[in-house]
Motif scaffolding. Structure first.
Motif, mmCIF file in Angstrom:
data_model
loop_
_atom_site.group_PDB
_atom_site.id
_atom_site.type_symbol
_atom_site.label_atom_id
_atom_site.label_comp_id
_atom_site.label_asym_id
_atom_site.label_seq_id
_atom_site.Cartn_x
_atom_site.Cartn_y
_atom_site.Cartn_z
ATOM 1 N N ALA A 102 13.590 0.674 2.338
ATOM 2 C CA ALA A 102 12.916 1.239 1.168
ATOM 3 C C ALA A 102 12.024 0.199 0.504
ATOM 4 C CB ALA A 102 13.958 1.757 0.172
ATOM 5 N N HIS A 103 12.511 -1.049 0.429
ATOM 6 C CA HIS A 103 11.722 -2.102 -0.200
ATOM 7 C C HIS A 103 10.531 -2.485 0.663
ATOM 8 C CE1 HIS A 103 11.722 -6.125 -2.603
ATOM 9 N NE2 HIS A 103 10.949 -5.210 -3.164
ATOM 10 N N GLN A 105 8.873 -0.472 2.550
ATOM 11 C CA GLN A 105 7.884 0.579 2.328
ATOM 12 C C GLN A 105 7.118 0.337 1.030
ATOM 13 O OE1 GLN A 105 8.104 4.974 0.734
ATOM 14 N NE2 GLN A 105 9.151 4.850 2.699
ATOM 15 N N GLU A 106 7.852 0.015 -0.023
ATOM 16 C CA GLU A 106 7.225 -0.222 -1.324
ATOM 17 C C GLU A 106 6.281 -1.424 -1.273
ATOM 18 O OE1 GLU A 106 8.608 -1.421 -5.891
ATOM 19 O OE2 GLU A 106 10.104 -0.838 -4.394
ATOM 20 N N ASP A 110 1.953 -1.566 -1.429
ATOM 21 C CA ASP A 110 1.229 -2.379 -2.406
ATOM 22 C C ASP A 110 0.344 -3.436 -1.750
ATOM 23 O OD1 ASP A 110 2.303 -1.027 -4.543
ATOM 24 O OD2 ASP A 110 3.958 -2.453 -4.838
ATOM 25 N N ARG A 124 2.546 7.286 -0.374
ATOM 26 C CA ARG A 124 3.867 7.020 0.202
ATOM 27 C C ARG A 124 4.624 8.327 0.348
ATOM 28 N NH1 ARG A 124 6.946 3.101 -3.657
ATOM 29 N NH2 ARG A 124 8.628 3.703 -2.238
ATOM 30 N N GLU A 125 5.549 8.380 1.334
ATOM 31 C CA GLU A 125 6.379 9.565 1.549
ATOM 32 C C GLU A 125 5.511 10.831 1.635
ATOM 33 O OE1 GLU A 125 9.633 9.577 2.075
ATOM 34 O OE2 GLU A 125 9.963 7.447 1.733
ATOM 35 N N ASP A 134 6.431 7.716 6.082
ATOM 36 C CA ASP A 134 6.644 6.600 5.167
ATOM 37 C C ASP A 134 5.382 6.257 4.377
ATOM 38 O OD1 ASP A 134 9.298 6.297 5.790
ATOM 39 O OD2 ASP A 134 8.951 4.791 7.322
#
Length: 220
Positions: A102-103, A105-106, A110, A124-125, A134
């Motif tokens: 998850a991190h 992806q974040e 960015d 995202r998503e 993703d």
């Protein structure tokens, strides 16, 4: 989902040919149209399979023919059916990613420039009928790119991205859509499959994305 346990032989005809002699096996027919043949080992990996979209025809001669849009065929010849049942599983809530995925992806959303100069984020998503992609973005040429992120990249992740790409490329507002398989570690088999399907592989540096420099080789 349909579960069939049968003594059967399996033949694949496509870009190459393969044959499985007669033996007891488990056959899974899923609601998405996919068909996979399993033995009582190899963990979750099938002996052979056909990904959707494909069609299944059951002949009177106890022969199943599964064919995809490319004309590839999986022919299952039944000698004896030991079990045949169907079960409605309903809508799956989907995989909940662990903290690292998850991190990643974040962080990557960015820092799209990690994938190439001039790359930008769309969303995202990004939702599809079979689950969220993703990251959906654009490269420097303006081409749409679907990015699937894993902590450990294996064949099933490439298969997942392949299914997303098949759906996304049906949308004239997005097509053509390229694929990027991104992970901290990518297995050699996954790289081979990705290359065969025109999907790019990117190894992610988690600490680098977080802005933490590697000081293992530093004296001071």
């Amino acid at each position: 989902m349909r579960l069939v346990i049968a003594r059967c032989s399996v033949d694949y005809a496509g870009r190459l040919t393969a044959h499985l002699p007669a033996a007891p096996r488990l056959i899974l027919v899923k609601a998405d149209g996919s068909v996979s043949v399993h033995a009582d080992d190899r963990a979750y990996k099938p002996l052979n399979w056909m990904s959707p979209p494909c069609t299944l025809k059951e002949g009177d001669d106890q022969r199943w023919t599964v064919e995809n849009k490319a004309g590839e065929k999986l022919i299952i010849t039944m000698e004896e059916i030991l079990h045949d049942s169907s079960h409605e599983l309903g809508t799956d809530p989907g995989l909940i990613k662990d903290g690292v995925e998850a991190h990643l992806q974040e962080l990557l959303a960015d820092r799209m420039e990690t994938l190439g100069e001039g790359w930008s984020l769309i969303r995202r998503e990004f939702p599809t009928a079979i689950g969220p992609v993703d990251i959906l973005g654009r490269d420097s040429d303006g081409t749409t790119v679907a990015v699937e992120i894993k902590r450990r990249g294996e064949i099933d992740g490439v298969e997942q991205l392949t299914r997303y790409l098949e759906l996304l490329n049906r949308d004239p507002h997005l097509a053509p859509v390229k694929g990027v398989f991104a992970a901290q570690e990518i297995k050699p088999q996954a790289r081979v499959l990705a290359a065969d399907r025109g999907i790019s592989c990117v190894t992610l540096d988690y600490d680098g994305l977080r802005g933490i420099e590697d000081d293992k080789l530093r004296l001071f």
